[in-house]
Write a protein that holds these residues in place. Structure first.
Motif, PDB file in Angstrom:
ATOM      1  N   VAL A   5      -8.992  18.762  23.966  1.00  0.00           N
ATOM      2  CA  VAL A   5      -8.100  18.405  24.908  1.00  0.00           C
ATOM      3  C   VAL A   5      -8.633  17.285  25.845  1.00  0.00           C
ATOM      4  O   VAL A   5      -7.631  16.610  26.237  1.00  0.00           O
ATOM      5  CB  VAL A   5      -8.106  19.724  25.579  1.00  0.00           C
ATOM      6  CG1 VAL A   5      -7.441  19.502  27.295  1.00  0.00           C
ATOM      7  CG2 VAL A   5      -7.396  20.805  25.136  1.00  0.00           C
ATOM      8  N   ALA A  44      -7.188  13.578  25.720  1.00  0.00           N
ATOM      9  CA  ALA A  44      -5.660  13.522  26.291  1.00  0.00           C
ATOM     10  C   ALA A  44      -5.656  13.802  27.552  1.00  0.00           C
ATOM     11  O   ALA A  44      -4.515  13.484  28.388  1.00  0.00           O
ATOM     12  CB  ALA A  44      -4.802  14.719  25.333  1.00  0.00           C
ATOM     13  N   CYS A  45      -6.922  13.932  28.314  1.00  0.00           N
ATOM     14  CA  CYS A  45      -6.849  14.134  29.798  1.00  0.00           C
ATOM     15  C   CYS A  45      -7.843  12.973  30.441  1.00  0.00           C
ATOM     16  O   CYS A  45      -8.430  13.370  31.249  1.00  0.00           O
ATOM     17  CB  CYS A  45      -7.396  15.478  30.168  1.00  0.00           C
ATOM     18  SG  CYS A  45      -6.396  17.042  29.757  1.00  0.00           S
ATOM     19  N   ILE A  79      -4.346  25.856  31.704  1.00  0.00           N
ATOM     20  CA  ILE A  79      -3.252  24.762  31.445  1.00  0.00           C
ATOM     21  C   ILE A  79      -1.990  25.549  31.890  1.00  0.00           C
ATOM     22  O   ILE A  79      -1.685  26.735  31.404  1.00  0.00           O
ATOM     23  CB  ILE A  79      -3.010  24.405  29.729  1.00  0.00           C
ATOM     24  CG1 ILE A  79      -4.337  24.067  29.185  1.00  0.00           C
ATOM     25  CG2 ILE A  79      -1.907  23.500  29.612  1.00  0.00           C
ATOM     26  CD1 ILE A  79      -4.704  22.750  29.467  1.00  0.00           C
ATOM     27  N   PHE A 117      -3.112  13.098  32.724  1.00  0.00           N
ATOM     28  CA  PHE A 117      -3.418  13.598  31.048  1.00  0.00           C
ATOM     29  C   PHE A 117      -1.980  12.965  30.584  1.00  0.00           C
ATOM     30  O   PHE A 117      -0.997  12.756  31.165  1.00  0.00           O
ATOM     31  CB  PHE A 117      -3.137  15.246  31.066  1.00  0.00           C
ATOM     32  CG  PHE A 117      -1.821  15.839  31.917  1.00  0.00           C
ATOM     33  CD1 PHE A 117      -0.750  15.985  30.887  1.00  0.00           C
ATOM     34  CD2 PHE A 117      -2.033  16.426  33.124  1.00  0.00           C
ATOM     35  CE1 PHE A 117       0.297  16.752  31.561  1.00  0.00           C
ATOM     36  CE2 PHE A 117      -1.154  17.167  33.530  1.00  0.00           C
ATOM     37  CZ  PHE A 117       0.164  17.277  32.895  1.00  0.00           C
ATOM     38  N   LYS A 127       0.831  13.549  28.479  1.00  0.00           N
ATOM     39  CA  LYS A 127       1.643  14.879  28.262  1.00  0.00           C
ATOM     40  C   LYS A 127       2.121  15.293  26.899  1.00  0.00           C
ATOM     41  O   LYS A 127       1.584  16.302  26.369  1.00  0.00           O
ATOM     42  CB  LYS A 127       3.028  14.805  29.057  1.00  0.00           C
ATOM     43  CG  LYS A 127       3.814  16.213  29.015  1.00  0.00           C
ATOM     44  CD  LYS A 127       5.066  16.136  30.103  1.00  0.00           C
ATOM     45  CE  LYS A 127       5.797  17.219  30.122  1.00  0.00           C
ATOM     46  NZ  LYS A 127       6.678  17.224  28.880  1.00  0.00           N
ATOM     47  N   LYS A 130       0.785  14.071  24.057  1.00  0.00           N
ATOM     48  CA  LYS A 130      -0.308  14.010  23.289  1.00  0.00           C
ATOM     49  C   LYS A 130      -0.878  15.480  23.408  1.00  0.00           C
ATOM     50  O   LYS A 130      -1.366  16.333  22.657  1.00  0.00           O
ATOM     51  CB  LYS A 130      -1.456  12.946  23.839  1.00  0.00           C
ATOM     52  CG  LYS A 130      -2.515  12.763  22.633  1.00  0.00           C
ATOM     53  CD  LYS A 130      -3.367  11.575  23.230  1.00  0.00           C
ATOM     54  CE  LYS A 130      -4.721  11.266  22.631  1.00  0.00           C
ATOM     55  NZ  LYS A 130      -5.126  10.159  23.143  1.00  0.00           N
ATOM     56  N   LEU A 131      -1.185  16.041  24.764  1.00  0.00           N
ATOM     57  CA  LEU A 131      -1.928  17.302  25.150  1.00  0.00           C
ATOM     58  C   LEU A 131      -0.850  18.260  24.603  1.00  0.00           C
ATOM     59  O   LEU A 131      -1.425  19.396  23.971  1.00  0.00           O
ATOM     60  CB  LEU A 131      -1.843  17.453  26.396  1.00  0.00           C
ATOM     61  CG  LEU A 131      -2.332  18.529  27.077  1.00  0.00           C
ATOM     62  CD1 LEU A 131      -4.086  18.881  26.598  1.00  0.00           C
ATOM     63  CD2 LEU A 131      -2.473  18.506  28.650  1.00  0.00           C
ATOM     64  N   VAL A 177      -2.923  20.425  34.760  1.00  0.00           N
ATOM     65  CA  VAL A 177      -4.312  20.978  33.913  1.00  0.00           C
ATOM     66  C   VAL A 177      -5.229  21.353  35.280  1.00  0.00           C
ATOM     67  O   VAL A 177      -5.357  20.873  36.271  1.00  0.00           O
ATOM     68  CB  VAL A 177      -4.961  19.859  33.188  1.00  0.00           C
ATOM     69  CG1 VAL A 177      -6.310  20.164  32.649  1.00  0.00           C
ATOM     70  CG2 VAL A 177      -3.884  19.501  32.018  1.00  0.00           C
TER      71      VAL A 177
END
Ligand SMILES: Cc1cc2nc3c(=O)[nH]c(=O)nc-3n(C[C@H](O)[C@H](O)[C@H](O)COP(=O)(O)O)c2cc1C
Length: 210
Positions: free
Chosen positions: A63, A66-67, A81, A163, A165, A167-168, A184
């Motif tokens: 994760v 992506a952050c 999350i 982050f 969004k 992608k996450l 997050v």
């Protein structure tokens, strides 16, 4: 709780940048924090959120990119999350009616509430994007409550909006017609001393209207 105790929690809370990886939050404390999120207020009582709890270190590592590669993601004890609901808010799913029906009332009154909901929120419910904007805002109330509750029991947190969004959501394999990521929110114990709390003066942010 006294005013002093509440203020103490507010003074303790800060955006923790690195957590102590060796310290884990107990199940009891984590459930307490999540329970406070669950009890938060929501528009029309729709409770448009879900709290995904990531404890698996490998998944945290996945994760992190992506952050914005923020250190909190992998150093925290529990990575929450905060998801905003999308589909359940739509009248045609029957879920809003189900929510209203939790309070005993005649069908006539239930219909009245559903119609009120549908007409007041016509624009909001017209697209997934608009629903997200509405529900994500509400998740922030739950997140705020969780952070304050955590601070009250000596647990640190950091609200993270940094982050990517889509992608996450892809990493988390979310069905975005149902849920989308709003925030997050890692929890854990601080590694370093807390930063100085910087705030505008009371009179700059409060205005009593005469
Ligand atoms: C919506 C929101 C998004 C934030 N995103 C991040 C973030 O991505 N990374 C981070 O380190 N802090 C983030 N913060 C923390 C703020 O930078 C921090 O709360 C603010 O500077 C005040 O500092 P304090 O909370 O330590 O008192 C965010 C805060 C909010 C409310």
């Amino acid at each position: 709780m006294t005013k002093e105790q509440f203020l103490e929690a507010m003074n303790f809370r800060h955006a923790c940048k690195v957590f102590d990886e060796t310290k884990k939050i107990s199940n009891d404390d984590l459930n307490f924090i999540l329970e406070i999120g669950r009890k938060s207020p929501s528009s029309f009582g729709m409770e448009p959120w879900k709290f995904l709890v990531i404890q698996n270190q490998e998944l945290k590592e996945k994760v992190k990119p992506a952050c914005w590669n923020q250190a909190q993601i992998t150093s925290c004890s529990d990575l929450v999350i905060v998801l905003a609901k999308i589909e359940d808010l739509k009248v045609e799913t029957g879920i809003p009616e189900k929510r209203f029906a939790r309070r005993p009332m005649p069908q006539e009154k239930r219909d009245f509430y559903v119609n009120l909901y549908a007409s007041h929120l016509k624009e909001t419910l017209s697209s997934d994007k608009n629903i997200y904007e509405w529900t994500a805002r509400q998740t922030y109330i739950a997140a705020g409550n969780m952070m304050t509750a955590a601070a009250g029991i000596g647990i640190d947190s950091c609200p993270i909006e940094g982050f990517e969004k889509e992608k996450l959501e892809a990493i988390l394999e979310l069905d975005t017609t149902k849920y989308q990521v709003a925030l997050v929110l890692p929890f854990g114990y601080r590694l370093n001393e807390q930063s100085e709390q910087l705030r505008l003066d009371f009179n700059e942010v409060v205005e009593f209207v005469k």
